[in-house]
Design an enzyme around this catalytic site. Structure first.
Site, PDB file in Angstrom:
ATOM      1  N   SER A 116       1.237  -1.854  -0.533  1.00 52.44           N
ATOM      2  CA  SER A 116      -0.192  -0.215  -0.110  1.00 52.44           C
ATOM      3  C   SER A 116       0.910   1.207  -0.453  1.00 52.44           C
ATOM      4  CB  SER A 116      -0.661  -0.060   1.198  1.00 52.44           C
ATOM      5  OG  SER A 116      -1.540   1.280   1.844  1.00 52.44           O
ATOM      6  N   TYR A 129      -2.615  -0.459   9.872  1.00 50.92           N
ATOM      7  CA  TYR A 129      -2.759  -0.763   8.746  1.00 50.92           C
ATOM      8  C   TYR A 129      -1.264  -0.315   7.978  1.00 50.92           C
ATOM      9  CZ  TYR A 129      -3.349  -1.488   3.737  1.00 50.92           C
ATOM     10  OH  TYR A 129      -3.885  -1.857   2.286  1.00 50.92           O
TER      11      TYR A 129
END
Length: 224
Positions: A116, A129
């Site tokens: 990501s 995350y």
């Protein structure tokens, strides 16, 4: 025991609860071989058995992941375990099981981990995350060093926000959508198709000297 009657080039699509039969059927419609399977990558015993029963992979796309967005002061242990166990622990052992098969076959290969942009920057309500995706970046670099002698490459693709059936409800919040679009310099949400070129490149011989790095597909988010 690997099925020696299996065609040499078969795309294996894996889902956690339901086999990805629609995707496999679309591939077969192009005249290519594909199988749809069910595997919960959180079940490490099942992961080991899954790869042991199949011929060595040429390419792995390591794509399982989750998120529990909330401020860091509100995160509890269950949140931590849910995100880090899937995004890091499962990703590690899926890659390990796949790499062991590649090493035994001696033909090299490519590990592609879906990271990501949040593995390169921080973000509000993204502490778990970010922790998991920064970890994935470090893991992939170390994998690249461990596996280079076996001609196995390890890289990540680091997307921005991609519009999918799972993420689409979040963008119904206009304020959230506006905040995301303000950071994506090309002015639009990512689509699954935006990742295809990156994946094909890293899987192919065109990337034969590319390992231990990240291909950031973020519309300019991390350039600022």
């Amino acid at each position: 025991v690997p099925d020696q009657d299996r065609p040499a080039d078969v795309e294996v699509l894996q889902g956690r609860d339901v086999a990805e039969e629609a995707g496999a059927e679309a591939i077969r419609a192009r005249g290519e071989a594909a199988e749809a399977t069910v595997l919960d990558v959180a079940d490490l015993g099942a992961v080991t058995a899954f790869f042991a029963e199949l011929p060595a992979f040429d390419v792995l796309v390591n794509n399982a992941g989750t998120n529990r967005p909330k401020p860091m002061q509100d995160v509890d242990e269950a949140d931590y375990d849910a995100v880090l166990d899937l995004n890091v622990k499962s990703a590690f052992f899926v890659a390990q099981a796949c790499a062991r098969g590649m090493i035994a076959a001696g033909a090299g290969g490519s590990l592609i981990h879906i990271g990501s942009q949040m593995g390169h920057v921080g973000g509000p309500n993204r502490s778990l995350y970010c922790a998991s995706k920064w970890a994935l970046e470090g893991m992939s670099k170390a994998f690249a060093l461990d596996l280079a002698a076996h001609r196995i490459r390890s890289n990540t693709i680091a997307p921005t926000f991609i519009e999918t059936p799972m993420t689409r409800p979040f963008f119904e919040n206009q304020a959230f959508k506006d905040s995301v679009l303000a950071k994506i310099k090309l002015g639009r949400l990512g689509q699954v198709e935006d990742l295809m070129g990156a994946a094909v490149f890293l899987a192919s011989d065109a990337a034969a000297l590319v390992t231990g790095t990240s291909l950031i597909v973020d519309g300019g988010w991390t350039a600022d």
